[in-house]
Design an enzyme around this catalytic site. Structure first.
Site, PDB file in Angstrom:
ATOM      1  N   SER A   1       0.830  -1.215   0.000  1.00 33.14           N
ATOM      2  CA  SER A   1       0.000   0.000   0.000  1.00 33.14           C
ATOM      3  C   SER A   1       0.857   1.254   0.000  1.00 33.14           C
ATOM      4  CB  SER A   1      -0.929  -0.034   1.216  1.00 33.14           C
ATOM      5  OG  SER A   1      -0.179  -0.261   2.393  1.00 33.14           O
TER       6      SER A   1
ATOM      7  N   GLU B   1       1.036   5.641   1.040  1.00 34.44           N
ATOM      8  CA  GLU B   1       0.481   6.704   1.891  1.00 34.44           C
ATOM      9  C   GLU B   1       0.790   8.077   1.293  1.00 34.44           C
ATOM     10  OE1 GLU B   1       0.794   6.268   6.193  1.00 34.44           O
ATOM     11  OE2 GLU B   1       1.452   8.358   6.310  1.00 34.44           O
TER      12      GLU B   1
ATOM     13  N   THR C   1      -3.173  10.876   5.192  1.00 37.83           N
ATOM     14  CA  THR C   1      -3.014  11.307   6.586  1.00 37.83           C
ATOM     15  C   THR C   1      -4.059  12.340   6.973  1.00 37.83           C
ATOM     16  OG1 THR C   1      -1.426  13.022   6.032  1.00 37.83           O
ATOM     17  CG2 THR C   1      -0.525  10.848   6.542  1.00 37.83           C
TER      18      THR C   1
ATOM     19  N   ALA D   1      -2.014  15.783  10.152  1.00 40.80           N
ATOM     20  CA  ALA D   1      -0.563  15.893  10.288  1.00 40.80           C
ATOM     21  C   ALA D   1      -0.092  17.141   9.550  1.00 40.80           C
ATOM     22  CB  ALA D   1       0.113  14.642   9.733  1.00 40.80           C
TER      23      ALA D   1
ATOM     24  N   HIS E   1      -6.970   8.401   7.227  1.00 38.73           N
ATOM     25  CA  HIS E   1      -6.516   8.296   8.605  1.00 38.73           C
ATOM     26  C   HIS E   1      -7.481   9.133   9.441  1.00 38.73           C
ATOM     27  CE1 HIS E   1      -2.015   7.335   7.642  1.00 38.73           C
ATOM     28  NE2 HIS E   1      -2.831   6.803   6.739  1.00 38.73           N
TER      29      HIS E   1
ATOM     30  N   GLY F   1      -2.442  10.928  17.078  1.00 31.29           N
ATOM     31  CA  GLY F   1      -1.991  12.195  16.513  1.00 31.29           C
ATOM     32  C   GLY F   1      -1.115  12.944  17.498  1.00 31.29           C
ATOM     33  N   ASP F   2      -0.601  14.078  17.087  1.00 27.21           N
ATOM     34  CA  ASP F   2       0.270  14.904  17.930  1.00 27.21           C
ATOM     35  C   ASP F   2      -0.240  16.321  17.911  1.00 27.21           C
ATOM     36  OD1 ASP F   2       2.374  13.044  18.663  1.00 27.21           O
ATOM     37  OD2 ASP F   2       2.848  13.010  16.521  1.00 27.21           O
TER      38      ASP F   2
ATOM     39  N   TYR G   1       5.140   0.543  16.670  1.00 24.49           N
ATOM     40  CA  TYR G   1       6.468   1.161  16.738  1.00 24.49           C
ATOM     41  C   TYR G   1       7.537   0.130  17.099  1.00 24.49           C
ATOM     42  CZ  TYR G   1       3.560   5.256  16.646  1.00 24.49           C
ATOM     43  OH  TYR G   1       2.635   6.182  16.258  1.00 24.49           O
TER      44      TYR G   1
ATOM     45  N   HIS H   1       7.677   3.999  20.640  1.00 24.11           N
ATOM     46  CA  HIS H   1       7.220   5.378  20.468  1.00 24.11           C
ATOM     47  C   HIS H   1       8.078   6.304  21.337  1.00 24.11           C
ATOM     48  CE1 HIS H   1       4.462   8.859  20.957  1.00 24.11           C
ATOM     49  NE2 HIS H   1       4.174   8.579  19.717  1.00 24.11           N
TER      50      HIS H   1
ATOM     51  N   GLN I   1       5.696   2.380  12.170  1.00 21.19           N
ATOM     52  CA  GLN I   1       6.589   3.498  11.895  1.00 21.19           C
ATOM     53  C   GLN I   1       7.722   2.945  11.030  1.00 21.19           C
ATOM     54  OE1 GLN I   1       7.247   6.435  11.190  1.00 21.19           O
ATOM     55  NE2 GLN I   1       6.615   7.245  13.173  1.00 21.19           N
TER      56      GLN I   1
ATOM     57  N   PHE J   1      13.134  14.175  10.549  1.00 14.73           N
ATOM     58  CA  PHE J   1      11.947  13.322  10.751  1.00 14.73           C
ATOM     59  C   PHE J   1      12.247  12.212  11.755  1.00 14.73           C
ATOM     60  CE2 PHE J   1       9.022  12.762   6.780  1.00 14.73           C
ATOM     61  CZ  PHE J   1       8.489  14.015   7.004  1.00 14.73           C
TER      62      PHE J   1
ATOM     63  N   HIS K   1       4.015  -0.903   3.493  1.00 15.46           N
ATOM     64  CA  HIS K   1       3.238   0.341   3.354  1.00 15.46           C
ATOM     65  C   HIS K   1       4.247   1.461   3.105  1.00 15.46           C
ATOM     66  CE1 HIS K   1      -0.139   3.092   4.122  1.00 15.46           C
ATOM     67  NE2 HIS K   1       0.661   3.800   4.899  1.00 15.46           N
TER      68      HIS K   1
HETATM   69  C1  LIG Z   1       1.256   4.299  10.133  1.00 16.03           C
HETATM   70  C2  LIG Z   1       1.213   5.646  10.803  1.00 16.03           C
HETATM   71  C3  LIG Z   1       0.324   6.614  10.327  1.00 16.03           C
HETATM   72  C4  LIG Z   1       0.245   7.875  10.947  1.00 16.03           C
HETATM   73  N1  LIG Z   1      -0.639   8.800  10.457  1.00 16.03           N
HETATM   74  C5  LIG Z   1      -0.810   9.978  11.108  1.00 16.03           C
HETATM   75  C6  LIG Z   1      -1.805  10.913  10.679  1.00 16.03           C
HETATM   76  O1  LIG Z   1      -2.523  10.701   9.713  1.00 16.03           O
HETATM   77  N2  LIG Z   1      -1.950  12.074  11.381  1.00 16.03           N
HETATM   78  C7  LIG Z   1      -1.166  12.345  12.478  1.00 16.03           C
HETATM   79  O2  LIG Z   1      -1.357  13.419  13.076  1.00 16.03           O
HETATM   80  N3  LIG Z   1      -0.201  11.490  12.895  1.00 16.03           N
HETATM   81  C8  LIG Z   1      -0.023  10.308  12.247  1.00 16.03           C
HETATM   82  N4  LIG Z   1       0.926   9.416  12.687  1.00 16.03           N
HETATM   83  C9  LIG Z   1       1.773   9.777  13.829  1.00 16.03           C
HETATM   84  C10 LIG Z   1       1.093   9.421  15.178  1.00 16.03           C
HETATM   85  O3  LIG Z   1      -0.087  10.177  15.342  1.00 16.03           O
HETATM   86  C11 LIG Z   1       2.088   9.756  16.284  1.00 16.03           C
HETATM   87  O4  LIG Z   1       3.147   8.829  16.258  1.00 16.03           O
HETATM   88  C12 LIG Z   1       1.505   9.868  17.684  1.00 16.03           C
HETATM   89  O5  LIG Z   1       2.510  10.431  18.538  1.00 16.03           O
HETATM   90  C13 LIG Z   1       1.065   8.561  18.314  1.00 16.03           C
HETATM   91  O6  LIG Z   1      -0.067   8.076  17.735  1.00 16.03           O
HETATM   92  P1  LIG Z   1      -0.575   6.580  18.102  1.00 16.03           P
HETATM   93  O7  LIG Z   1      -1.846   6.400  17.403  1.00 16.03           O
HETATM   94  O8  LIG Z   1       0.488   5.613  17.894  1.00 16.03           O
HETATM   95  O9  LIG Z   1      -0.826   6.788  19.693  1.00 16.03           O
HETATM   96  P2  LIG Z   1      -1.024   5.792  20.892  1.00 16.03           P
HETATM   97  O10 LIG Z   1      -1.105   4.384  20.476  1.00 16.03           O
HETATM   98  O11 LIG Z   1      -2.149   6.358  21.693  1.00 16.03           O
HETATM   99  O12 LIG Z   1       0.334   5.962  21.710  1.00 16.03           O
HETATM  100  C14 LIG Z   1       0.886   7.234  22.008  1.00 16.03           C
HETATM  101  C15 LIG Z   1       1.802   7.148  23.218  1.00 16.03           C
HETATM  102  O13 LIG Z   1       1.011   6.974  24.399  1.00 16.03           O
HETATM  103  C16 LIG Z   1       1.371   5.807  25.094  1.00 16.03           C
HETATM  104  N5  LIG Z   1       0.127   5.220  25.608  1.00 16.03           N
HETATM  105  C17 LIG Z   1      -0.885   4.685  24.900  1.00 16.03           C
HETATM  106  N6  LIG Z   1      -1.886   4.294  25.707  1.00 16.03           N
HETATM  107  C18 LIG Z   1      -1.493   4.601  26.974  1.00 16.03           C
HETATM  108  C19 LIG Z   1      -2.108   4.471  28.258  1.00 16.03           C
HETATM  109  N7  LIG Z   1      -3.318   3.930  28.400  1.00 16.03           N
HETATM  110  N8  LIG Z   1      -1.416   4.904  29.346  1.00 16.03           N
HETATM  111  C20 LIG Z   1      -0.178   5.449  29.212  1.00 16.03           C
HETATM  112  N9  LIG Z   1       0.451   5.616  28.017  1.00 16.03           N
HETATM  113  C21 LIG Z   1      -0.197   5.194  26.917  1.00 16.03           C
HETATM  114  C22 LIG Z   1       2.057   4.925  24.060  1.00 16.03           C
HETATM  115  O14 LIG Z   1       2.951   4.009  24.666  1.00 16.03           O
HETATM  116  C23 LIG Z   1       2.774   5.967  23.211  1.00 16.03           C
HETATM  117  O15 LIG Z   1       3.959   6.387  23.818  1.00 16.03           O
HETATM  118  C24 LIG Z   1       1.077   8.164  12.075  1.00 16.03           C
HETATM  119  C25 LIG Z   1       1.986   7.191  12.535  1.00 16.03           C
HETATM  120  C26 LIG Z   1       2.056   5.948  11.912  1.00 16.03           C
HETATM  121  C27 LIG Z   1       3.040   4.932  12.423  1.00 16.03           C
END
Ligand SMILES: Cc1cc2nc3c(=O)[nH]c(=O)nc-3n(C[C@H](O)[C@H](O)[C@H](O)COP(=O)(O)OP(=O)(O)OC[C@H]3O[C@@H](n4cnc5c(N)ncnc54)[C@H](O)[C@@H]3O)c2cc1C
Length: 281
Positions: A10, A12, A43, A46, A71, A102-103, A139, A143, A170, A210, A260
């Protein structure tokens, strides 16, 4: 729920912000369509992009005959807002999405109804049952905000327990990290497909920036070679193509459930790797 057949190869994209960017992405898709990707994801949020940009890009992709997959990120969002987006996606017949936390821009506080992607996945299942195939992020090198690898693995497990169907990683340049992660998942009975995310190398400075931000390691030997090429873009790309293609080939050989590609809206490097690997659809 639509099922995604694995191995799935796929692509992105990110939603362009200018008419020029839109035209360039259309041209890029024109080139990439002949690879017959399993799907093209777009995405969300982002780099300051809007949710309308995600949906309109997905709809264009679908109109071109490919499967467009949006996404959806939740940080700072409300249940109501996410419900609206899900309803929009459903109304367009979209049945596959990538659910993320997201961030927020640095300095802003995370006010919103969701703290983690696992909560978003749970909400999607509560609201829409099995309508969507839900992908989440994984990750292999952990992460950057995770306290430790075990906590991060537990976070990943929570996303799967909440109802995610598969994951996209990632990017990484060290395949051992991926296989270690997959093994750790298997030992915890997490058995969803975990598809490696692949970053073609087009520029050293951008890649280094990055990678520092997202916690992906550039192994020293690769970093030193890339640094050594200076401004010689052609050599950076040629070396990057060799390194990334070789890594992808070994990933496929060992049974990774797909690849991907983070295209960054640029067709050439992804298409070259794809052709060298002779990937089918
Ligand atoms: C394939 C892919 C696509 C992406 N697409 C986008 C996009 O479209 N838009 C965008 O803005 N960003 C995108 N990102 C980046 C992503 O949003 C960031 O990496 C973000 O910081 C983490 O998102 P996540 O969904 O992995 O978060 P989570 O899975 O929620 O994790 C985030 C952090 O919180 C911690 N955590 C999770 N649950 C808990 C809990 N219950 N208690 C304590 N800690 C916890 C995890 O260990 C991790 O450190 C993408 C990343 C990837 C790998």
């Amino acid at each position: 729920m639509t099922s995604v057949r694995h191995p799935a190869y796929s692509l992105e994209f990110f939603p362009p912000k200018t008419p020029d960017g839109i035209a360039r992405l259309r041209a890029a898709r024109g080139e990439l369509a002949r690879l017959r990707p399993a799907f093209c994801s777009v995405t969300f949020g982002a780099g300051g992009s809007t949710r309308e940009g995600t949906l309109s890009t997905v709809l264009e992709i679908r109109a071109e005959g490919m499967d467009g997959v949006p996404h959806l990120s939740c940080v700072g969002g409300s249940r109501e807002g996410i419900r609206d987006v899900l309803a929009q996606y459903r109304a367009h017949g979209i049945r596959h999405l990538v659910a993320l936390r997201g961030d927020l821009p640095s300095g802003s506080a995370a006010v919103g109804d969701f703290r983690y992607a696992s909560e978003l996945v749970g909400f999607i299942r509560e609201e829409t049952g099995d309508w969507f195939h839900v992908d989440v992020a994984a990750y292999p090198e952990y992460h950057p905000q995770a306290h430790n690898p075990d906590d991060d693995l537990a976070s990943f497990e929570r996303k799967i327990a909440a109802g995610a169907d598969s994951a996209i990683t990632q990017y990484f340049f060290n395949a051992d990290a991926y296989w270690q992660f997959v093994d750790r998942c298997t030992s915890r009975r997490i058995d969803v497909p975990i598809v490696p995310g692949v970053m073609p190398i087009s520029s050293f400075t951008k890649l280094a920036r990055f990678s520092d931000a997202c916690g992906a390691e550039i192994p020293r030997w690769i970093r030193r070679r890339l640094e050594g090429f200076g401004d010689d873009i052609a050599s950076i790309r040629a070396f990057g193509l060799d390194v990334v293609t070789k890594m992808c080939a070994t990933l496929i050989e060992r049974g990774a459930p797909g690849l991907h590609f983070y295209t960054l809206n640029q067709p050439t490097l992804t298409a070259t790797i794809w052709q060298r690997l002779e990937l089918g659809s």
